[in-house]
Design a protein around this motif. Structure first.
Motif, PDB file in Angstrom:
ATOM      1  N   ALA A 174      43.566  41.548  52.063  1.00  0.00           N
ATOM      2  CA  ALA A 174      44.988  40.800  51.650  1.00  0.00           C
ATOM      3  C   ALA A 174      44.606  39.530  51.105  1.00  0.00           C
ATOM      4  CB  ALA A 174      45.858  40.817  52.671  1.00  0.00           C
ATOM      5  N   PHE A 175      43.687  38.749  51.465  1.00  0.00           N
ATOM      6  CA  PHE A 175      43.436  37.517  50.861  1.00  0.00           C
ATOM      7  C   PHE A 175      42.645  37.748  49.469  1.00  0.00           C
ATOM      8  CE2 PHE A 175      40.791  33.406  50.982  1.00  0.00           C
ATOM      9  CZ  PHE A 175      41.726  32.716  50.438  1.00  0.00           C
ATOM     10  N   LEU A 176      41.683  38.895  49.387  1.00  0.00           N
ATOM     11  CA  LEU A 176      41.440  38.939  48.112  1.00  0.00           C
ATOM     12  C   LEU A 176      42.174  39.397  46.996  1.00  0.00           C
ATOM     13  CD1 LEU A 176      38.493  39.358  46.388  1.00  0.00           C
ATOM     14  CD2 LEU A 176      38.277  41.856  47.466  1.00  0.00           C
ATOM     15  N   SER A 177      43.211  40.284  47.582  1.00  0.00           N
ATOM     16  CA  SER A 177      44.244  40.683  46.689  1.00  0.00           C
ATOM     17  C   SER A 177      45.053  39.292  46.349  1.00  0.00           C
ATOM     18  CB  SER A 177      45.216  41.805  47.284  1.00  0.00           C
ATOM     19  OG  SER A 177      44.392  42.925  47.593  1.00  0.00           O
ATOM     20  N   ALA A 178      45.260  38.562  47.104  1.00  0.00           N
ATOM     21  CA  ALA A 178      45.902  37.223  46.537  1.00  0.00           C
ATOM     22  C   ALA A 178      45.076  36.550  45.527  1.00  0.00           C
ATOM     23  CB  ALA A 178      46.232  36.423  47.721  1.00  0.00           C
TER      24      ALA A 178
ATOM     25  N   LYS B 203      45.579  34.380  35.966  1.00  0.00           N
ATOM     26  CA  LYS B 203      45.757  33.501  34.762  1.00  0.00           C
ATOM     27  C   LYS B 203      44.657  33.310  33.743  1.00  0.00           C
ATOM     28  CE  LYS B 203      44.819  29.104  35.928  1.00  0.00           C
ATOM     29  NZ  LYS B 203      44.734  27.773  36.445  1.00  0.00           N
ATOM     30  N   PHE B 204      43.634  33.962  33.952  1.00  0.00           N
ATOM     31  CA  PHE B 204      42.632  33.879  33.053  1.00  0.00           C
ATOM     32  C   PHE B 204      42.563  35.150  32.251  1.00  0.00           C
ATOM     33  CE2 PHE B 204      40.948  31.854  36.860  1.00  0.00           C
ATOM     34  CZ  PHE B 204      40.744  30.360  36.267  1.00  0.00           C
ATOM     35  N   SER B 205      43.007  36.117  32.652  1.00  0.00           N
ATOM     36  CA  SER B 205      42.902  37.499  31.882  1.00  0.00           C
ATOM     37  C   SER B 205      43.936  38.510  32.438  1.00  0.00           C
ATOM     38  CB  SER B 205      41.589  38.167  31.842  1.00  0.00           C
ATOM     39  OG  SER B 205      41.500  39.448  31.097  1.00  0.00           O
ATOM     40  N   PRO B 206      44.540  39.326  31.842  1.00  0.00           N
ATOM     41  CA  PRO B 206      45.409  40.315  32.537  1.00  0.00           C
ATOM     42  C   PRO B 206      44.424  41.530  33.212  1.00  0.00           C
ATOM     43  CG  PRO B 206      45.320  40.794  29.976  1.00  0.00           C
ATOM     44  CD  PRO B 206      44.624  39.494  30.243  1.00  0.00           C
ATOM     45  N   TRP B 207      43.193  41.506  32.665  1.00  0.00           N
ATOM     46  CA  TRP B 207      42.152  42.660  33.337  1.00  0.00           C
ATOM     47  C   TRP B 207      41.494  42.186  34.403  1.00  0.00           C
ATOM     48  CZ3 TRP B 207      42.602  47.707  31.560  1.00  0.00           C
ATOM     49  CH2 TRP B 207      42.986  48.112  30.397  1.00  0.00           C
ATOM     50  N   VAL B 208      41.970  42.146  35.514  1.00  0.00           N
ATOM     51  CA  VAL B 208      41.176  41.636  36.720  1.00  0.00           C
ATOM     52  C   VAL B 208      41.179  42.923  37.927  1.00  0.00           C
ATOM     53  CG1 VAL B 208      41.372  40.109  38.558  1.00  0.00           C
ATOM     54  CG2 VAL B 208      42.171  39.556  36.557  1.00  0.00           C
ATOM     55  N   ALA B 209      39.890  43.325  38.192  1.00  0.00           N
ATOM     56  CA  ALA B 209      39.805  44.352  39.184  1.00  0.00           C
ATOM     57  C   ALA B 209      39.102  43.607  40.442  1.00  0.00           C
ATOM     58  CB  ALA B 209      38.897  45.228  38.681  1.00  0.00           C
ATOM     59  N   GLU B 210      39.521  44.130  41.535  1.00  0.00           N
ATOM     60  CA  GLU B 210      38.892  43.653  42.741  1.00  0.00           C
ATOM     61  C   GLU B 210      37.416  44.417  43.221  1.00  0.00           C
ATOM     62  OE1 GLU B 210      41.310  44.202  46.259  1.00  0.00           O
ATOM     63  OE2 GLU B 210      43.063  43.473  45.158  1.00  0.00           O
ATOM     64  N   GLU B 211      36.545  43.742  43.624  1.00  0.00           N
ATOM     65  CA  GLU B 211      35.194  44.176  44.071  1.00  0.00           C
ATOM     66  C   GLU B 211      35.095  44.056  45.488  1.00  0.00           C
ATOM     67  OE1 GLU B 211      31.174  44.792  41.545  1.00  0.00           O
ATOM     68  OE2 GLU B 211      31.949  42.877  41.918  1.00  0.00           O
ATOM     69  N   PRO B 212      35.644  44.744  46.496  1.00  0.00           N
ATOM     70  CA  PRO B 212      35.590  44.661  47.822  1.00  0.00           C
ATOM     71  C   PRO B 212      33.943  44.359  48.272  1.00  0.00           C
ATOM     72  CG  PRO B 212      37.089  46.173  47.459  1.00  0.00           C
ATOM     73  CD  PRO B 212      36.354  45.902  46.231  1.00  0.00           C
ATOM     74  N   PRO B 213      33.640  43.438  49.199  1.00  0.00           N
ATOM     75  CA  PRO B 213      34.903  42.735  50.259  1.00  0.00           C
ATOM     76  C   PRO B 213      34.825  41.362  49.515  1.00  0.00           C
ATOM     77  CG  PRO B 213      32.664  42.880  51.111  1.00  0.00           C
ATOM     78  CD  PRO B 213      32.544  43.731  50.014  1.00  0.00           C
ATOM     79  N   GLU B 214      34.002  40.870  48.598  1.00  0.00           N
ATOM     80  CA  GLU B 214      34.073  39.411  48.172  1.00  0.00           C
ATOM     81  C   GLU B 214      33.830  39.092  46.993  1.00  0.00           C
ATOM     82  OE1 GLU B 214      30.440  38.404  50.373  1.00  0.00           O
ATOM     83  OE2 GLU B 214      31.532  37.948  52.161  1.00  0.00           O
ATOM     84  N   GLY B 215      34.394  39.886  45.905  1.00  0.00           N
ATOM     85  CA  GLY B 215      34.274  39.759  44.487  1.00  0.00           C
ATOM     86  C   GLY B 215      35.530  40.174  43.796  1.00  0.00           C
TER      87      GLY B 215
ATOM     88  N   LEU C 113      37.171  24.898  39.863  1.00  0.00           N
ATOM     89  CA  LEU C 113      38.211  23.686  40.362  1.00  0.00           C
ATOM     90  C   LEU C 113      39.249  24.087  41.071  1.00  0.00           C
ATOM     91  CD1 LEU C 113      38.850  20.737  39.960  1.00  0.00           C
ATOM     92  CD2 LEU C 113      40.260  20.958  37.956  1.00  0.00           C
ATOM     93  N   ASP C 114      39.779  25.370  40.703  1.00  0.00           N
ATOM     94  CA  ASP C 114      40.855  25.944  41.446  1.00  0.00           C
ATOM     95  C   ASP C 114      40.329  26.407  42.939  1.00  0.00           C
ATOM     96  OD1 ASP C 114      42.427  25.470  39.302  1.00  0.00           O
ATOM     97  OD2 ASP C 114      42.651  27.625  38.635  1.00  0.00           O
ATOM     98  N   CYS C 115      39.435  26.705  42.820  1.00  0.00           N
ATOM     99  CA  CYS C 115      38.689  27.392  44.136  1.00  0.00           C
ATOM    100  C   CYS C 115      38.337  26.179  45.167  1.00  0.00           C
ATOM    101  CB  CYS C 115      37.486  28.200  43.878  1.00  0.00           C
ATOM    102  SG  CYS C 115      37.725  29.995  42.999  1.00  0.00           S
ATOM    103  N   SER C 116      37.867  25.244  44.523  1.00  0.00           N
ATOM    104  CA  SER C 116      37.738  24.031  45.247  1.00  0.00           C
ATOM    105  C   SER C 116      38.940  23.518  45.867  1.00  0.00           C
ATOM    106  CB  SER C 116      37.017  22.819  44.501  1.00  0.00           C
ATOM    107  OG  SER C 116      36.878  21.607  45.166  1.00  0.00           O
ATOM    108  N   ASP C 117      39.999  23.513  44.884  1.00  0.00           N
ATOM    109  CA  ASP C 117      41.275  22.931  45.606  1.00  0.00           C
ATOM    110  C   ASP C 117      41.823  23.852  46.734  1.00  0.00           C
ATOM    111  OD1 ASP C 117      41.384  20.875  43.825  1.00  0.00           O
ATOM    112  OD2 ASP C 117      42.673  22.013  42.430  1.00  0.00           O
TER     113      ASP C 117
ATOM    114  N   ARG D 195      45.517  38.094  41.924  1.00  0.00           N
ATOM    115  CA  ARG D 195      46.777  37.776  41.465  1.00  0.00           C
ATOM    116  C   ARG D 195      46.514  36.207  40.904  1.00  0.00           C
ATOM    117  NH1 ARG D 195      48.777  40.468  46.092  1.00  0.00           N
ATOM    118  NH2 ARG D 195      49.173  38.350  46.942  1.00  0.00           N
ATOM    119  N   TRP D 196      45.732  35.473  41.570  1.00  0.00           N
ATOM    120  CA  TRP D 196      45.697  34.078  40.988  1.00  0.00           C
ATOM    121  C   TRP D 196      44.757  34.111  39.697  1.00  0.00           C
ATOM    122  CZ3 TRP D 196      40.287  32.852  41.059  1.00  0.00           C
ATOM    123  CH2 TRP D 196      39.849  31.419  40.711  1.00  0.00           C
ATOM    124  N   ALA D 197      43.469  35.058  39.810  1.00  0.00           N
ATOM    125  CA  ALA D 197      42.811  35.173  38.638  1.00  0.00           C
ATOM    126  C   ALA D 197      43.456  35.894  37.401  1.00  0.00           C
ATOM    127  CB  ALA D 197      41.444  36.210  39.121  1.00  0.00           C
TER     128      ALA D 197
END
Length: 551
Positions: free
Chosen positions: A83-87, A94-106, A130-134, A90-92
């Motif tokens: 669920a956190f990776l799915s969140a 902002k960079f492109s509409p084509w975002v795919a999950e690569e479980p478990p950590e990518g 910078l966003d990930c650091s925040d 959704r954050w990513a």
């Protein structure tokens, strides 16, 4: 056409840092997430502080606690990590509409035509970091022309084999050779290496357009997403880097290590396309109840569920959806969670149909030190449509009665499925074949409607059928007066038939290699009505067989 550009984001400490974001008390101590592997507890994710203590992922928990007595651990929660990776997906966005999950950590992001909006690829990566650091997350990134190359750069760039060779590190040298260390070039004495052609800044994690081969040449073969055994076998043969592997004939690689290795190599180099499939926007139907004090009694749990189900029904009805599978999450006071899943034979939002299935699961609940939060999520839903009945009063009443009957059957399937699993409940459906054993097939009851309008066979079929069993009788097409079956001598008192059935010529069925069959209903002197046939012979010899028995 612009060259395709792919960004790979890797969160190597995702599970651990998800806990660290919620618990400030963990920040000042080594922290690790523990999971079960091969009936043993091992570390599956570590904080930066734990890694600094010399711990590593995959290490047994006992060894880690011996090395670091102050280690704080928590049990892994794969559902929460997903669920956190799915969140993060959704954050990513902002960079492109084509975002795919690569479980478990990518995450995989197609940046084609998007990087200029952020000032370039390097600036886009800086913004992501910078966003990930925040967010309190550790991230490693890689950009290349292919998914495989970006994946490799994100995980292996900067630590490729050959960057520090045996004997180049000062701590690996004999004392007599250390005097020559000052004569070596800067990057051979631990300094930063000069930029390589085709690889831009940010630690060599951004490959220039069209320079995929140069960027991957020095990376280890494990960067091709192959299994560890294949990588170890290649290393034993001296093929330690992707550059070493590129020069080997593909036929030899496929013959020795299989087609998957060649496929991964072609995908990384761009010879075989690999798409980025963005996740479809999902409906989210979840309700949660936070309790002022921990609870542990079944009555209290059901009282909380009764408060949540009407709100869940309201949200499902607003979207015209019905729950097909539900997940009950019980958060305990010791920061652990138990998950219980139920399935329904038909999608529904009615609490009256969901509640009995949850009651059947109460004996599986382990309250531990108490439950302080309950969450119900309908993670698999389907559209439902209200049924409207028109016509005369009697016709409407008949339709309502039929609907209620179907609902009772669905509820029965759901309750049985909660006990033994929905996949174990099946029903028969007619099949398009004249072969007796192929006139029906089994389908899952929860994902099918009851069969109607079964086609009638030319002659009655027996209630019980089995594989053909040999019958000792004269080798003639006429039904025998005396025959021997299952070790008994029987006499035929009545016969009817025959019904001739030919095998399907386009299929090779071992049971039908005896050729055309003539089926007879034979009544024995014992009162049994047997379904026997005479095989006229084909690939196998002719003879009499028994395949069923009438009631």
């Amino acid at each position: 056409m612009p060259i395709r550009r792919i960004l790979s984001l890797w969160f190597p400490r995702l599970a651990a840092e998800r806990f660290l974001r919620a618990g400030a008390s963990y920040l000042d101590a080594p922290f690790a997430v523990v999971g079960d592997r091969n009936n043993a507890q091992v570390l599956v994710s570590l904080s930066a502080r734990a890694s600094a203590e010399g711990l590593r992922a995959g290490q047994p928990l006992r060894d880690a606690q011996a090395m670091c007595p102050g280690l704080i651990t928590r049990l892994a929660n794969t559902h929460a990590d997903a669920a956190f990776l799915s969140a993060l997906r959704r954050w990513a966005g902002k960079f492109s509409p084509w975002v795919a999950e690569e479980p478990p950590e990518g995450l995989i992001i197609d940046l084609t035509g998007c990087a200029h909006l952020f000032g370039g690829e390097a600036e886009l990566v800086s913004q992501a970091e910078l966003d990930c650091s925040d967010l309190g997350l550790t991230v490693q990134s890689g950009i290349a022309d292919t998914v495989g190359a970006a994946w490799a750069l994100a995980r292996y760039a900067g630590r490729a084999p050959g960057a520090v060779r045996s004997g180049d590190a000062i701590d690996q040298e004999a004392p007599a050779t250390r005097a020559r260390a000052a004569k070596r070039r800067n990057w051979e004495r631990g300094g930063p290496p000069p930029p390589r052609h085709g690889v831009e800044a940010r630690g060599g994690r951004i490959a220039a357009e069209g320079q995929t081969r140069t960027a991957l040449a020095t990376l280890p073969v494990a960067a091709l997403r192959v299994d560890p055994d294949t990588a170890a076998s290649l290393s034993k043969l001296g093929l330690r880097t992707i550059g070493d592997l590129i020069g080997v004939p593909r036929a030899s690689l496929a013959r020795r290590f299989g087609q998957p290795l060649v496929l991964r190599l072609d995908q990384a180099m761009g010879h075989t396309p690999e798409s980025v499939s963005p996740a479809r926007p999902m409906f989210s139907f979840a309700v949660r109840l936070t309790l002022p004090d921990p609870i542990g009694l079944d009555e209290d749990v059901m009282a909380a569920i009764d408060r949540l189900l009407p709100e869940l029904e309201k949200r499902l009805v607003e979207k015209g959806r019905g729950a097909r599978r539900l997940r009950l999450q019980l958060f305990r006071a010791d920061n652990t969670m138990q998950t219980i899943e139920i399935g329904m034979a038909r999608p529904s939002a009615s609490p009256d149909r969901i509640r009995p299935l949850l009651i059947l699961k109460l004996d599986e609940i382990d309250a531990g030190y108490g439950i302080d939060c309950i969450r119900i999520e309908a993670h698999v839903t389907e559209p439902v449509h209200a049924r409207q009945h028109r016509g005369h009063m009697d016709a409407a009443a008949e339709a309502v009665a039929r609907l209620n009957s179907d609902m009772r059957l669905d509820d029965l399937i759901g309750r049985l499925g909660a006990r033994i699993g929905l996949e174990r409940i099946s029903r028969a459906h007619p099949a398009d074949s004249h072969i007796p054993e192929k006139t029906s097939h089994r389908v899952a009851a929860a994902w099918s409607e009851p069969a109607k309008n079964w086609p009638l066979p030319p002659t009655p079929r027996p209630l019980v059928m089995w594989r053909p069993e040999p019958v000792s009788a004269p080798d003639t097409p006429r039904p025998p007066a005396d025959f021997r079956w299952r070790g008994r001598s029987l006499q035929a008192t009545a016969v009817s038939g025959p019904e001739r059935i030919a095998p399907e010529w386009w299929l090779d069925e071992p049971e039908w290699r005896t050729g055309v069959r003539d089926y007879w209903q034979v009544t024995a002197d014992t009162g049994e009505r047997l379904w026997m046939y005479y095989a006229h012979g084909g690939a196998l010899s002719a003879g009499w067989f028994c395949q069923g028995r009438f009631a």
